[in-house]
Design a protein around this motif. Structure first.
Motif, short mmCIF file in Angstrom:
data_model
loop_
_atom_site.label_atom_id
_atom_site.label_comp_id
_atom_site.label_asym_id
_atom_site.label_seq_id
_atom_site.Cartn_x
_atom_site.Cartn_y
_atom_site.Cartn_z
N TYR A 198 0.83 -1.20 0.00
CA TYR A 198 0.00 0.00 0.00
C TYR A 198 0.86 1.26 0.00
N TYR A 199 1.99 1.21 0.71
CA TYR A 199 2.89 2.38 0.74
C TYR A 199 3.56 2.60 -0.61
N ILE A 200 3.90 1.52 -1.30
CA ILE A 200 4.46 1.66 -2.65
C ILE A 200 3.44 2.30 -3.58
N LEU A 201 2.18 1.91 -3.44
CA LEU A 201 1.12 2.52 -4.23
C LEU A 201 1.00 4.01 -3.91
N ASN A 202 1.11 4.36 -2.62
CA ASN A 202 1.07 5.77 -2.23
C ASN A 202 2.23 6.54 -2.87
N SER A 203 3.40 5.92 -2.92
CA SER A 203 4.55 6.58 -3.53
C SER A 203 4.29 6.87 -5.01
N PHE A 204 3.67 5.91 -5.71
CA PHE A 204 3.33 6.16 -7.11
C PHE A 204 2.29 7.28 -7.23
N LYS A 205 1.32 7.32 -6.31
CA LYS A 205 0.30 8.37 -6.36
C LYS A 205 0.91 9.76 -6.14
N ALA A 211 -1.33 6.31 7.65
CA ALA A 211 -0.93 5.26 6.71
C ALA A 211 -1.58 5.43 5.35
N ASP A 212 -2.70 6.17 5.28
CA ASP A 212 -3.39 6.36 4.01
C ASP A 212 -2.59 7.24 3.05
N VAL A 213 -1.67 8.03 3.58
CA VAL A 213 -0.91 8.99 2.76
C VAL A 213 0.57 8.64 2.73
N ARG A 214 1.06 7.95 3.72
CA ARG A 214 2.49 7.73 3.91
C ARG A 214 3.11 6.97 2.74
N PRO A 215 4.19 7.50 2.13
CA PRO A 215 4.88 6.76 1.07
C PRO A 215 5.77 5.67 1.64
N VAL A 216 6.42 4.92 0.76
CA VAL A 216 7.16 3.74 1.19
C VAL A 216 8.38 4.11 2.04
#
Length: 283
Positions: free
Chosen positions: A75-82, A227-232
């Motif tokens: 999920y954090y990797i996905l946040n980093s892409f976002k 955790a909803d926003v945190r990048p990897v």
């Protein structure tokens, strides 16, 4: 003024170069090698103090599987892409427009505006942590993906504009003048004449900005708390317990986090090198 090519040096210098280059490369890669080896090392090795020796057994599958089981790294990797992809698009797009304006148009204050973009790159970003945090809180953008993207776009645009302005300045101005003589609008000149010539610079700049934003840790901890926003880069803290850190899992998570920028570099390597070296032999 410039050093001579190694092929023109004395035999002693050439021999020393061939010996020292692999040694320097090994020293430079040593931390990465250590992390890679730790990521496949069993926890019992670290508990026994075997930090630098050969692993007693291969635990790569267990460690990399445990990273996904004991943390939300996917999920954090996905946040980093976002965060990273919109930032790259926004910063490069704005820099292309501003760089084109500063390179092509001659107007009062052109040089002053350009110097402001340059000066912004020398501001230590750490001193802006509290003002940026307070400002984003007042605007309702604190701890949001939108706030992180807007902030990174604003900060990266200065460097990107410097890069693009200097690149466009080296393009043949006769092409733009010829298009104007034919009655082509300025917007079409930018899109159909200048943009195709900017592809190497766009590729190089995209790789650089992608790496900068993806690897950011400081602002990821200052402006992202949930955790909803945190990048990897900030999310890997989940693997560090209160009393004990699972270093084999942290190392495995670090390798996973490094894969996207490394993959992008190798995919864009040809364009990246062309963008950095184009114009280096002019004059």
């Amino acid at each position: 003024m410039f050093p001579k090519p190694i092929q023109q040096m004395s035999p002693w210098v050439q021999t020393s170069y061939k010996i020292m280059l692999p040694i320097a490369l090994l020293i430079w890669l040593l931390p990465l090698i250590g992390i890679a080896v730790t990521s496949i090392r069993p926890a019992s090795d670290l508990a026994a103090g075997n930090y630098f020796g050969m692993p007693s057994s291969f635990a790569g599958i267990e460690n990399y599987t445990a990273v996904f089981e004991r943390s939300n790294i996917g999920y954090y990797i996905l946040n980093s892409f976002k965060i990273t992809i919109p930032t790259v698009i926004g910063a490069v797009a704005l820099a292309s427009l501003s760089g084109y304006a500063l390179a092509v148009y001659r107007f009062k204050g052109n040089l002053l505006i350009f110097f402001m973009f340059v000066a912004g790159n020398f501001v230590p970003f750490q001193i802006l942590a509290i003002p940026v945090r307070d400002l984003t809180q007042q605007m309702g953008l604190y701890n949001t993906t939108t706030g992180l993207v807007m902030f990174h776009v604003a900060f990266q645009t200065g460097f990107c504009t410097l890069f693009m302005r200097n690149f466009i300045k080296g393009l043949p101005y006769a092409l733009i003048e010829s298009a104007r003589v034919e009655g082509v609008s300025e917007w079409k000149i930018f899109l159909h004449v200048v943009m195709p010539l900017m592809r190497p610079a766009l590729a190089a700049l995209s790789v650089l900005v992608f790496t900068f934003i993806w690897n950011d840790y400081f602002w990821a901890t200052v402006m992202a708390q949930s955790a909803d926003v945190r990048p990897v880069t900030a999310g890997m803290n989940e693997l560090k317990g209160q009393w004990k850190a699972a270093w084999e899992l942290i190392a495995a998570a670090s390798i996973l986090a490094a894969l996207p920028p490394v993959t992008m570099f190798f995919l864009m390597q040809r364009h990246f090198i062309a963008g950095l070296t184009l114009g280096a032999t002019k004059g």
